[in-house]
Scaffold this motif. Structure first.
Motif, PDB file in Angstrom:
ATOM      1  N   ARG A   1       0.829  -1.215   0.000  1.00  0.00           N
ATOM      2  CA  ARG A   1       0.000   0.000   0.000  1.00  0.00           C
ATOM      3  C   ARG A   1       0.863   1.265   0.000  1.00  0.00           C
ATOM      4  O   ARG A   1       0.483   2.275  -0.591  1.00  0.00           O
TER       5      ARG A   1
ATOM      6  N   ALA B   1       1.701   1.986  -3.452  1.00  0.00           N
ATOM      7  CA  ALA B   1       0.552   2.576  -4.134  1.00  0.00           C
ATOM      8  C   ALA B   1       0.411   4.060  -3.795  1.00  0.00           C
ATOM      9  O   ALA B   1       0.191   4.889  -4.691  1.00  0.00           O
TER      10      ALA B   1
ATOM     11  N   LEU C   1      -5.034   1.166  -2.817  1.00  0.00           N
ATOM     12  CA  LEU C   1      -5.250  -0.268  -3.001  1.00  0.00           C
ATOM     13  C   LEU C   1      -6.216  -0.786  -1.942  1.00  0.00           C
ATOM     14  O   LEU C   1      -6.064  -0.524  -0.756  1.00  0.00           O
TER      15      LEU C   1
ATOM     16  N   LEU D   1      -7.208  -1.476  -7.500  1.00  0.00           N
ATOM     17  CA  LEU D   1      -6.234  -0.392  -7.402  1.00  0.00           C
ATOM     18  C   LEU D   1      -6.845   0.829  -8.081  1.00  0.00           C
ATOM     19  O   LEU D   1      -7.190   0.789  -9.267  1.00  0.00           O
TER      20      LEU D   1
ATOM     21  N   VAL E   1      -2.291  -6.286 -10.535  1.00  0.00           N
ATOM     22  CA  VAL E   1      -2.130  -5.393  -9.383  1.00  0.00           C
ATOM     23  C   VAL E   1      -0.651  -5.163  -9.099  1.00  0.00           C
ATOM     24  O   VAL E   1      -0.191  -4.018  -8.960  1.00  0.00           O
TER      25      VAL E   1
END
Length: 578
Positions: A269, A272, A279, A284, A301
């Motif tokens: 995460r 991300a 996420l 996502l 992902v």
């Protein structure tokens, strides 16, 4: 293995314990222990067998067979119920402590009125046990060690118990109309050695039918919490199972989200967030627009975050993120990579099946080679002699070619004595194809002594593999106290492999130890240590542990072709010549 086999095996083992607790015949207790082992490992569902068929199973006589039939007919065994009434429930609770035998538990209850683990712990703190015959400071220390071991295990179960349950649930829910996909996730998918809660994931547009089918499963005893997105139940085995149903187009994101450890998921995460993404189990998403970018597969992902797909056993935040970013994730060992099994037993010692049955079952698994390694003479209870071992070798050689292209190897599991010596002299050991050496006693030696003991075994030129290296039994016995890095160095120096014992209650070496040993340059053997035909399938659990230890096929000697394996095994003879 049929779950009914496990049920009746546990009941007969309890009967054996109750016989001991009530002062019954020790031989009778041993008979029931052997029968419990045989029934638990039998490849056929014993609930489908009659008395005569049950009597054909080794160590199962008429009386035991009749009790088994009685259990599956009535749900109980009268003889067990009778003995249960004679033993206080508190005593049975105390016997759950790994280091406390049934006789001592009965003494504690009769003399001190102790009925719970907490009461026992308090009594030790007050030194009340020391007035009892056979209970000194050393016994107290062992009991406290057992209590800590019991509590560390908690409500968790071994991986094989959780996996059998999870696979049954996945099969059942996959048949529900509208369920497009179903799989287990969480720590079970990561191949953890013990499991707390089982996580099941299903993909369906309408979750209702899947949830209703889940709560109606035969094993469900209690619905802990229910809903359209998540339902939790408790099973007959006492396990909590959580089912989450997600939309089919969110499958990949959900599998990623519910598989990784908390630490791994935090790291993912964070990647991300740095890319202005969010996420969740649904996908996502772009933070600014809220648009979902990818969600259907795990590969998508991870790829959108700049990572390759990370195998579930590595998702523990132990360097897999960094390795993925560098493009250096290993090609992990797969069960299909294993070409043979180098540690198994027959009924010549403590196995349950004859050589021919074990070899035929190994051949059916597609092995290219298979080693029989019954115990040496230092395990006195097995009554091994040189004559019996040579007779087995002649029998095995005569069977060569019987099982298609599978080669038979004659081996032995040697006992590593307190000083590091092993069974039989060098000239006798030289004629075995493979020698596994293991510690089976004197587990409480001090660190320096145990380290020297293991290193001396490694330095024996006839020892190829150190079996179940730390001797741990999960939930029952901690590993020995040794300087493992010194042992790993000795293995690397002498070319001795370390075993990853695949039996679910061992899984020894642990994943953390495998990682350390690999850094020393150690080779490994993933073996079943099978004592019955059904145990040969346990290799899947050893492979899971090897994967958690970042091993590739090149690290594992029984993933090698026979020609390469033989060169490895011949190193012992080369060391002798030197």
């Amino acid at each position: 293995m049929a779950r009914s086999n496990d049920e009746v095996a546990a009941l007969l083992q309890e009967y054996a314990d109750l016989i001991s607790l009530t002062g019954g015949d020790a031989f009778k207790a041993r008979v029931y222990e052997k029968a419990a082992r045989a029934l638990g490992a039998h490849p056929v569902d014993v609930s489908t067998l009659d008395v005569d068929q049950l009597k054909e199973i080794p160590n199962v006589g008429r009386s035991i067979a009749e009790k088994v039939v009685e259990y599956f007919s009535t749900g109980r065994i009268a003889a067990v119920e009778e003995l249960r009434e004679r033993v206080p429930a508190g005593v049975r609770q105390l016997t759950a402590i790994p280091t406390l035998g049934p006789k001592k538990a009965l003494v504690l209850h009769r003399e001190l009125g102790i009925s719970t683990v907490d009461e026992l712990e308090d009594a030790i703190a007050q030194e009340r046990l020391r007035d009892l015959k056979g209970f000194g400071p050393r016994t107290e220390a062992k009991i406290l060690h057992g209590i800590r071991l019991l509590r560390s295990f908690g409500d968790r179960v071994l991986i094989d118990v959780a996996l059998e349950l999870a696979e049954d649930i996945v099969v059942a829910l996959s048949r529900v109309p509208g369920c497009e996909r179903c799989a287990y996730a969480g720590s079970l998918r990561r191949a953890r050695e013990t499991i707390g809660d089982v996580d099941i994931l299903a993909a369906a547009t309408e979750p209702g039918p899947v949830m209703r089918a889940f709560t109606a499963l035969p094993d469900v005893r209690e619905v802990v919490a229910g809903g359209d997105k998540k339902t939790s139940v408790r099973t007959a085995q006492g396990l909590q199972v959580d089912l989450r149903v997600v939309p089919p187009d969110a499958w990949g994101a959900a599998m990623q989200y519910f598989t990784g450890s908390k630490a791994h998921n935090i790291r993912v995460r964070e990647l991300a967030v740095r890319q202005k993404l969010k996420l969740s189990e649904y996908g996502l998403f772009d933070v600014e627009s809220g648009v979902r970018i990818v969600s259907e597969t795990e590969e998508e992902v991870y790829a959108r975050l700049g990572l390759p797909w990370i195998p579930p056993p590595l998702r523990e935040d132990r360097g897999e993120i960094e390795a993925g970013l560098r493009g250096e994730l290993p090609a992990l060992l797969q069960e299909s990579d294993l070409r043979g099994d180098l540690h198994t037993h027959t009924d010549l010692t403590d196995g349950l099946a004859p050589l021919e049955e074990m070899a035929a079952a190994a051949a059916a698994r597609g092995h290219a080679y298979y080693a029989v390694t019954d115990h040496g003479p230092d395990m006195a209870m097995q009554r091994m002699t040189a004559e019996r071992m040579l007779a087995q070798r002649a029998r095995l050689r005569a069977l060569e070619g019987t099982y298609g292209g599978m080669r038979l190897l004659h081996g032995v599991e040697l006992n590593i004595g307190p000083d590091g010596e092993v069974d039989w002299p060098a000239e006798f050991l030289a004629d075995f194809d493979v020698c596994v050496a293991s510690v089976h006693s004197h587990f409480d030696q001090d660190r320096a002594t145990m380290t020297r003991r293991l290193i001396r075994a490694c330095e024996n030129p006839h020892v190829h593999i150190i079996g179940h290296p730390t001797t741990r039994l999960i939930g029952r016995r901690h590993g020995v106290d040794a300087d493992l890095d010194a042992v790993f160095e000795a293995c690397a120096r002498t070319g001795t492999a370390l075993e990853i014992n695949s039996h679910p209650d061992r899984l020894d070496l642990r994943d953390e130890d495998i990682v350390r040993a690999r850094r020393h340059g150690v080779r490994f053997a993933v073996d079943s240590d099978a004592h019955a035909v059904t145990h040969l399938a346990n290799l899947r659990f050893g492979v899971g542990m090897a994967q958690r230890g970042w091993l590739t096929a090149d690290d594992v000697v029984n993933a090698w072709p026979l020609s390469r394996l033989r060169r490895f095994l011949d190193k012992g003879r080369a060391r002798t010549a030197d």
